[in-house]
Design a protein around this motif. Sequence first.
Motif, PDB file in Angstrom:
ATOM      1  N   MET A   1     -14.000  67.601 118.088  1.00 33.64           N
ATOM      2  CA  MET A   1     -14.728  68.001 117.010  1.00 33.64           C
ATOM      3  C   MET A   1     -13.683  67.722 115.767  1.00 33.64           C
ATOM      4  O   MET A   1     -12.501  68.060 115.754  1.00 33.64           O
ATOM      5  N   SER A   2     -14.187  67.063 114.685  1.00 33.84           N
ATOM      6  CA  SER A   2     -13.342  66.655 113.563  1.00 33.84           C
ATOM      7  C   SER A   2     -13.179  67.994 112.840  1.00 33.84           C
ATOM      8  O   SER A   2     -13.877  69.111 112.993  1.00 33.84           O
ATOM      9  N   ARG A   3     -12.171  67.878 111.971  1.00 33.12           N
ATOM     10  CA  ARG A   3     -11.697  68.956 111.295  1.00 33.12           C
ATOM     11  C   ARG A   3     -12.698  69.598 110.305  1.00 33.12           C
ATOM     12  O   ARG A   3     -12.865  70.685 109.982  1.00 33.12           O
ATOM     13  N   MET A   4     -13.504  68.870 109.687  1.00 33.28           N
ATOM     14  CA  MET A   4     -14.434  69.096 108.599  1.00 33.28           C
ATOM     15  C   MET A   4     -15.711  69.845 109.490  1.00 33.28           C
ATOM     16  O   MET A   4     -15.982  70.910 108.867  1.00 33.28           O
ATOM     17  N   SER A   5     -16.111  69.471 110.712  1.00 34.54           N
ATOM     18  CA  SER A   5     -16.992  70.519 111.375  1.00 34.54           C
ATOM     19  C   SER A   5     -16.481  71.479 111.991  1.00 34.54           C
ATOM     20  O   SER A   5     -17.102  72.627 111.881  1.00 34.54           O
ATOM     21  N   GLU A   6     -15.240  71.595 112.154  1.00 37.16           N
ATOM     22  CA  GLU A   6     -14.701  72.849 112.544  1.00 37.16           C
ATOM     23  C   GLU A   6     -14.502  73.895 111.382  1.00 37.16           C
ATOM     24  O   GLU A   6     -14.813  74.985 111.492  1.00 37.16           O
ATOM     25  N   THR A   7     -14.187  73.460 110.212  1.00 37.62           N
ATOM     26  CA  THR A   7     -14.229  74.235 109.094  1.00 37.62           C
ATOM     27  C   THR A   7     -15.758  74.725 108.832  1.00 37.62           C
ATOM     28  O   THR A   7     -16.016  75.927 108.365  1.00 37.62           O
ATOM     29  N   ALA A   8     -16.871  73.901 108.979  1.00 39.43           N
ATOM     30  CA  ALA A   8     -18.182  74.259 108.579  1.00 39.43           C
ATOM     31  C   ALA A   8     -18.585  75.370 109.721  1.00 39.43           C
ATOM     32  O   ALA A   8     -19.275  76.261 109.428  1.00 39.43           O
ATOM     33  N   LEU A 160     -22.164  70.829 124.526  1.00 40.34           N
ATOM     34  CA  LEU A 160     -21.911  69.533 124.832  1.00 40.34           C
ATOM     35  C   LEU A 160     -20.646  69.088 124.908  1.00 40.34           C
ATOM     36  O   LEU A 160     -20.108  68.425 125.900  1.00 40.34           O
ATOM     37  N   ARG A 161     -19.819  69.634 124.059  1.00 44.48           N
ATOM     38  CA  ARG A 161     -18.424  69.142 123.847  1.00 44.48           C
ATOM     39  C   ARG A 161     -17.402  70.070 124.883  1.00 44.48           C
ATOM     40  O   ARG A 161     -16.139  69.683 124.864  1.00 44.48           O
TER      41      ARG A 161
END
Length: 171
Positions: A1-8, A160-161
């Motif tokens: 998971m990208s840092r941006m999506s983790e923050t979201a 899924l991840r």
Amino acid sequence: MSRMSETAVLWFDRLARLLAWVAAAMATIMMLTIFVNVVMRYVFRSPPRGAFEIVEITMGLMVFFALPLMIRQSGNIRVTILFDRLPEAARRYAACATELLGACICGFIAWRMWLYGERILRFGEVTMELRVPRGAIAQSMSVLLVVAATAFVICALQALRRAPAPQIGTT
């Protein structure tokens, strides 16, 4: 998971927690309203005006405010009699599919509830004693259902991840 999506996701979880605190405050208001209503009714023979409506409105809204956090914490009922027998990859896809189904159901109900709220706002329907617009309550529930649908989508993506469980006893 990208840092941006983790923050979201982190911010969404904070929003869900805040909404749950609002639900807790509503439960407190409802409890105090019932207490005051009982005391006023039986001791002073004069119940407070609008107590029933306060309980009615807070009861309905409380459920919708608490829903996103319940979904994010997997607090919903799950029947796993068949699910546990699936291989790990199939289990991930099945979890994703059921979460997306929940999102679709919440989205559909939100859409219909928004339209219903719009219609009763147009007619000017309000509660009998406190004159609260019923359409605004319905549309508030609709917005909260969209937040719940978003919670389901986040859970689907995380399903899924999810990394497969390590095989015990294999080398």
